[in-house]
Design an enzyme around this catalytic site. Sequence first.
Site, PDB file in Angstrom:
ATOM      1  N   GLU A 137     -10.832  12.465  -7.590  1.00  0.00           N
ATOM      2  CA  GLU A 137     -11.934  11.529  -7.407  1.00  0.00           C
ATOM      3  C   GLU A 137     -12.809  11.780  -6.055  1.00  0.00           C
ATOM      4  O   GLU A 137     -13.172  11.055  -5.128  1.00  0.00           O
ATOM      5  CB  GLU A 137     -11.318   9.882  -6.997  1.00  0.00           C
ATOM      6  CG  GLU A 137     -12.299   8.858  -7.310  1.00  0.00           C
ATOM      7  CD  GLU A 137     -11.922   7.490  -7.176  1.00  0.00           C
ATOM      8  OE1 GLU A 137     -11.537   7.045  -5.898  1.00  0.00           O
ATOM      9  OE2 GLU A 137     -11.665   6.792  -7.997  1.00  0.00           O
TER      10      GLU A 137
ATOM     11  N   HIS B 160      -5.381 -10.387  -2.684  1.00  0.00           N
ATOM     12  CA  HIS B 160      -4.759  -9.508  -1.850  1.00  0.00           C
ATOM     13  C   HIS B 160      -4.125 -10.105  -0.726  1.00  0.00           C
ATOM     14  O   HIS B 160      -4.519 -11.271  -0.043  1.00  0.00           O
ATOM     15  CB  HIS B 160      -5.966  -8.498  -1.198  1.00  0.00           C
ATOM     16  CG  HIS B 160      -5.722  -7.254  -0.644  1.00  0.00           C
ATOM     17  ND1 HIS B 160      -4.859  -7.274   0.510  1.00  0.00           N
ATOM     18  CD2 HIS B 160      -5.693  -6.000  -1.114  1.00  0.00           C
ATOM     19  CE1 HIS B 160      -4.720  -6.024   0.993  1.00  0.00           C
ATOM     20  NE2 HIS B 160      -5.295  -5.030  -0.151  1.00  0.00           N
TER      21      HIS B 160
ATOM     22  N   HIS C 168     -11.479  -7.873  -1.441  1.00  0.00           N
ATOM     23  CA  HIS C 168     -10.437  -7.192  -0.307  1.00  0.00           C
ATOM     24  C   HIS C 168     -11.270  -6.324   0.746  1.00  0.00           C
ATOM     25  O   HIS C 168     -10.517  -5.927   1.646  1.00  0.00           O
ATOM     26  CB  HIS C 168      -9.186  -6.501  -0.754  1.00  0.00           C
ATOM     27  CG  HIS C 168      -9.681  -5.149  -1.326  1.00  0.00           C
ATOM     28  ND1 HIS C 168     -10.018  -4.864  -2.608  1.00  0.00           N
ATOM     29  CD2 HIS C 168      -9.487  -3.977  -0.812  1.00  0.00           C
ATOM     30  CE1 HIS C 168     -10.262  -3.543  -2.471  1.00  0.00           C
ATOM     31  NE2 HIS C 168      -9.903  -2.963  -1.678  1.00  0.00           N
TER      32      HIS C 168
ATOM     33  N   GLU D 119     -13.983   3.920   4.199  1.00  0.00           N
ATOM     34  CA  GLU D 119     -13.857   5.085   3.058  1.00  0.00           C
ATOM     35  C   GLU D 119     -14.844   6.092   2.936  1.00  0.00           C
ATOM     36  O   GLU D 119     -14.550   7.140   2.606  1.00  0.00           O
ATOM     37  CB  GLU D 119     -13.714   4.037   1.841  1.00  0.00           C
ATOM     38  CG  GLU D 119     -12.331   3.216   1.744  1.00  0.00           C
ATOM     39  CD  GLU D 119     -12.561   1.904   2.332  1.00  0.00           C
ATOM     40  OE1 GLU D 119     -13.571   1.520   2.931  1.00  0.00           O
ATOM     41  OE2 GLU D 119     -11.331   0.936   2.444  1.00  0.00           O
TER      42      GLU D 119
ATOM     43  N   ASP E  64     -10.046   7.613  -1.055  1.00  0.00           N
ATOM     44  CA  ASP E  64     -10.665   7.615  -0.177  1.00  0.00           C
ATOM     45  C   ASP E  64     -10.179   6.685   1.364  1.00  0.00           C
ATOM     46  O   ASP E  64     -10.447   5.981   2.194  1.00  0.00           O
ATOM     47  CB  ASP E  64     -12.197   7.131   0.077  1.00  0.00           C
ATOM     48  CG  ASP E  64     -12.171   6.056  -0.805  1.00  0.00           C
ATOM     49  OD1 ASP E  64     -11.286   4.971  -0.900  1.00  0.00           O
ATOM     50  OD2 ASP E  64     -13.298   5.761  -1.397  1.00  0.00           O
TER      51      ASP E  64
ATOM     52  N   ARG F 123     -12.979  -4.445   3.624  1.00  0.00           N
ATOM     53  CA  ARG F 123     -12.890  -4.719   5.021  1.00  0.00           C
ATOM     54  C   ARG F 123     -14.326  -5.144   5.604  1.00  0.00           C
ATOM     55  O   ARG F 123     -14.641  -5.976   6.385  1.00  0.00           O
ATOM     56  CB  ARG F 123     -12.686  -3.469   5.775  1.00  0.00           C
ATOM     57  CG  ARG F 123     -11.107  -3.253   6.270  1.00  0.00           C
ATOM     58  CD  ARG F 123     -10.969  -1.972   7.140  1.00  0.00           C
ATOM     59  NE  ARG F 123      -9.714  -2.026   7.853  1.00  0.00           N
ATOM     60  CZ  ARG F 123      -8.561  -1.805   7.353  1.00  0.00           C
ATOM     61  NH1 ARG F 123      -8.390  -1.506   6.047  1.00  0.00           N
ATOM     62  NH2 ARG F 123      -7.399  -1.775   7.934  1.00  0.00           N
TER      63      ARG F 123
HETATM   64  C1  UD1 Z   1      -6.739  -0.059   1.806  1.00  0.00           C
HETATM   65  C2  UD1 Z   1      -7.651   1.004   1.821  1.00  0.00           C
HETATM   66  C3  UD1 Z   1      -8.762   0.541   1.017  1.00  0.00           C
HETATM   67  C4  UD1 Z   1      -8.388   0.253  -0.624  1.00  0.00           C
HETATM   68  C5  UD1 Z   1      -7.271  -0.830  -0.308  1.00  0.00           C
HETATM   69  C6  UD1 Z   1      -6.634  -1.014  -1.893  1.00  0.00           C
HETATM   70  C7  UD1 Z   1      -8.213   2.139   3.698  1.00  0.00           C
HETATM   71  C8  UD1 Z   1      -8.891   2.059   5.046  1.00  0.00           C
HETATM   72  N1  UD1 Z   1      -8.330   0.924   3.201  1.00  0.00           N
HETATM   73  O1  UD1 Z   1      -7.409  -1.217   2.226  1.00  0.00           O
HETATM   74  O2  UD1 Z   1      -9.763   1.625   0.804  1.00  0.00           O
HETATM   75  O3  UD1 Z   1      -9.436  -0.167  -1.434  1.00  0.00           O
HETATM   76  O4  UD1 Z   1      -6.176  -0.317   0.372  1.00  0.00           O
HETATM   77  O5  UD1 Z   1      -5.961  -2.267  -2.103  1.00  0.00           O
HETATM   78  O6  UD1 Z   1      -7.160   2.768   3.759  1.00  0.00           O
HETATM   79  N2  UD1 Z   1      -0.772  -5.881   3.403  1.00  0.00           N
HETATM   80  C9  UD1 Z   1       0.318  -6.421   3.073  1.00  0.00           C
HETATM   81  N3  UD1 Z   1       0.973  -5.905   2.013  1.00  0.00           N
HETATM   82  C10 UD1 Z   1       0.540  -4.956   1.292  1.00  0.00           C
HETATM   83  C11 UD1 Z   1      -0.516  -4.423   1.616  1.00  0.00           C
HETATM   84  C12 UD1 Z   1      -1.531  -4.811   2.729  1.00  0.00           C
HETATM   85  O7  UD1 Z   1       0.672  -7.467   3.506  1.00  0.00           O
HETATM   86  O8  UD1 Z   1       1.024  -4.469   0.521  1.00  0.00           O
HETATM   87  C13 UD1 Z   1      -1.668  -6.527   4.688  1.00  0.00           C
HETATM   88  C14 UD1 Z   1      -1.190  -6.323   5.859  1.00  0.00           C
HETATM   89  O9  UD1 Z   1      -1.335  -7.284   6.972  1.00  0.00           O
HETATM   90  C15 UD1 Z   1      -2.020  -5.176   6.178  1.00  0.00           C
HETATM   91  C16 UD1 Z   1      -3.413  -5.329   5.556  1.00  0.00           C
HETATM   92  O10 UD1 Z   1      -3.039  -5.939   4.475  1.00  0.00           O
HETATM   93  O11 UD1 Z   1      -2.009  -4.608   7.641  1.00  0.00           O
HETATM   94  C17 UD1 Z   1      -4.519  -4.495   5.284  1.00  0.00           C
HETATM   95  O12 UD1 Z   1      -3.839  -3.327   4.510  1.00  0.00           O
HETATM   96  P1  UD1 Z   1      -4.452  -1.969   4.779  1.00  0.00           P
HETATM   97  O13 UD1 Z   1      -4.125  -0.727   3.939  1.00  0.00           O
HETATM   98  O14 UD1 Z   1      -4.873  -1.746   6.253  1.00  0.00           O
HETATM   99  O15 UD1 Z   1      -6.075  -2.148   3.997  1.00  0.00           O
HETATM  100  P2  UD1 Z   1      -6.452  -2.659   2.640  1.00  0.00           P
HETATM  101  O16 UD1 Z   1      -7.406  -3.842   2.771  1.00  0.00           O
HETATM  102  O17 UD1 Z   1      -5.359  -3.024   1.834  1.00  0.00           O
HETATM  103  N1  UDP Z   2      -4.824  -4.213  -9.628  1.00  0.00           N
HETATM  104  C1  UDP Z   2      -3.581  -4.857 -10.068  1.00  0.00           C
HETATM  105  N2  UDP Z   2      -3.153  -6.063  -9.449  1.00  0.00           N
HETATM  106  C2  UDP Z   2      -4.001  -6.724  -8.802  1.00  0.00           C
HETATM  107  C3  UDP Z   2      -5.235  -6.517  -8.633  1.00  0.00           C
HETATM  108  C4  UDP Z   2      -5.716  -5.233  -8.627  1.00  0.00           C
HETATM  109  O1  UDP Z   2      -2.986  -3.993 -10.596  1.00  0.00           O
HETATM  110  O2  UDP Z   2      -3.754  -8.223  -8.650  1.00  0.00           O
HETATM  111  C5  UDP Z   2      -5.431  -2.785  -9.670  1.00  0.00           C
HETATM  112  C6  UDP Z   2      -6.613  -2.881 -10.570  1.00  0.00           C
HETATM  113  O3  UDP Z   2      -6.288  -3.263 -11.773  1.00  0.00           O
HETATM  114  C7  UDP Z   2      -7.198  -1.514  -9.982  1.00  0.00           C
HETATM  115  C8  UDP Z   2      -6.542  -1.191  -8.615  1.00  0.00           C
HETATM  116  O4  UDP Z   2      -5.640  -2.191  -8.611  1.00  0.00           O
HETATM  117  O5  UDP Z   2      -6.497  -0.641 -10.896  1.00  0.00           O
HETATM  118  C9  UDP Z   2      -7.832  -1.467  -7.905  1.00  0.00           C
HETATM  119  O6  UDP Z   2      -7.307  -1.509  -6.389  1.00  0.00           O
HETATM  120  P1  UDP Z   2      -7.757  -2.185  -5.334  1.00  0.00           P
HETATM  121  O7  UDP Z   2      -9.013  -3.347  -5.675  1.00  0.00           O
HETATM  122  O8  UDP Z   2      -6.982  -2.792  -4.349  1.00  0.00           O
HETATM  123  O9  UDP Z   2      -8.429  -1.209  -4.386  1.00  0.00           O
HETATM  124  P2  UDP Z   2      -9.848  -0.316  -4.875  1.00  0.00           P
HETATM  125  O10 UDP Z   2      -9.826   0.354  -6.298  1.00  0.00           O
HETATM  126  O11 UDP Z   2     -11.028  -1.229  -4.468  1.00  0.00           O
HETATM  127  O12 UDP Z   2      -9.617   1.037  -3.824  1.00  0.00           O
END
Ligand code: UD1
Ligand code: UDP
Length: 346
Positions: free
Chosen positions: A125, A234, A201, A139, A103, A203
Site C-alpha cells: 500500500e 474504537h 477514529h 500517517e 502508514d 487522530r
Molecule cells: C492507529 C494508527 C492509524 C490506524 C488505526 C487503525 C498510528 C499513528 N495510527 O491509530 O493509522 O488507522 O490504528 O485502527 O499508528 N486502544 C485500546 N485497545 C486497542 C487499540 C487502541 O485500548 O486495541 C486505545 C488505547 O488507549 C491507545 C489508543 O486507543 O492508546 C490509540 O491507539 P493507537 O494505536 O495509538 O492509535 P489508533 O487511533 O488506533
Molecule cells: N473493522 C473491523 N471491525 C470494526 C471496525 C473496522 O473489522 O469494528 C475493519 C474494517 O472492515 C477495515 C479495517 O478494520 O478492514 C479498518 O480499520 P480502521 O478503520 O481501524 O483503520 P484504517 O483503515 O482507517 O487505517
Amino acid sequence: CILCFRRYVIKTILITYGTRPEIIKLSPVIRELGKKGISFKTVFTGQHRELYEDVKDLIPKPDYHLTIMRENQTLTNIMAGISSEFVEILQNESPDLLMVQGDTTTVVVTAMIAFYEKIPVGHVEAGLRTYDLTSPFPEEGNRQMVSRIARFNWAPTQLAAKQLQKENIGNIIITGNTVIDACNNFTFPISYDDKILITLHRRENFGEPMEKIFIEINQLAKKHSHLEFIFPMHPNPNVQKLRPILQHITVVDPLGYPDMMNLLSSVKFVISDSGGVQEECAAFGKKVLVCRNTTERPEGLDAGFAKLVHTNIIEHFNWANKSPKWSGENPYGNGNASKIIIDSLF
Ligand code: UD1
Ligand code: UDP
C-alpha cells in the site's frame, strides 16, 4: 518493473504489524506466502491490544508478540516501545526482506530500524498521499518516510504509482489493494437495509470536529427513527469519551472481521473516517460519507461512491440516503493484489 524486483534474491521474509488494519490487509499476503511455501516469520508489535484479539484469527500466531500498548499512548510511546524490542529480533532473524503494510507508527518504526540495519524494506500500500503532513496525522508523514527508504513499493492504484514516480521512487508495481483480497473471502448477499454503519477514529478529528460529527449523527438518528445507526466504537479514550452524545445511536464494541463484513454487506450506507472501510465500500457497492477534510483515496470520489464531507454530515446525508446503491469498477482492484505482490518477489 518486475525484473528489478527479481534481481534481488529473497529467501526469508520478516513481516511486522501492530494494528487492526495491518492484520486485515496482510492476511491475504500471508496466506499467499503459505500457499507458495515461502519461508517467513511475523512480529506483532502490540501497538493494539483488544483490536488485535478481534482479528488475530485471520493470520497464524505471530512468531514474536510484543506488548507495548498503553492507554492513550503517545506516538513517541509507541516508537520507543517498539524500538527497544524490535532491533534484537531483526538482528537475530536477519531476514532478506522486511515487509510492512500501510502508514502506522509500527510501519515507520520497524521500517526505519530495518533501514539502519541495511535490510531491504517492502512496502504494501505504497504511494497514498494527501501531501498535507497534518492530515492524516501522523500517517502522511509516516508513509512518505517509508517510501524514501523502501526497496520495493507495491502501489494499490495507478495514482499511487504515479505519485511515487513523481517523487523519483523506483521499483513500483501496481497491485490493487490487498483489503479487497481480504474482504472477497466473505461472500454475504448485498442488501440496502434500514441500517447505517459508522466508524470514526482518526487522530486529527479528535476534539471539536469529532464532537460535531457525533452531534450531527445523533440528530439524524433522532429524526430518521426508522433507520438504525450502528457504531462499532474504537476503544481510543478520545473517541469513547464522546459516547454520551450518542443517545439515538446503537453503539457496540468493535466487531470481528467476518461480523464487520456481514454488517457492511447489509447496511444502506456508511459514515466513516476509516481508510480500509472506504475501500471495502467499493467491494460491497456502498456509498460512504468520508469524515475527513482531505483524502489520500480520491479514487473513491472519482468513482462516485465516496463523498468528502468532514464534519458536515447533515448537509450531505441525502446524497447517500436518497440513492444508496453504487455499482461500478472497483478502483482498488479485483482481489488478486496479494498474488501480484508475492509473484513480484519470486
Ligand atoms: C492507529 C494508527 C492509524 C490506524 C488505526 C487503525 C498510528 C499513528 N495510527 O491509530 O493509522 O488507522 O490504528 O485502527 O499508528 N486502544 C485500546 N485497545 C486497542 C487499540 C487502541 O485500548 O486495541 C486505545 C488505547 O488507549 C491507545 C489508543 O486507543 O492508546 C490509540 O491507539 P493507537 O494505536 O495509538 O492509535 P489508533 O487511533 O488506533
Ligand atoms: N473493522 C473491523 N471491525 C470494526 C471496525 C473496522 O473489522 O469494528 C475493519 C474494517 O472492515 C477495515 C479495517 O478494520 O478492514 C479498518 O480499520 P480502521 O478503520 O481501524 O483503520 P484504517 O483503515 O482507517 O487505517
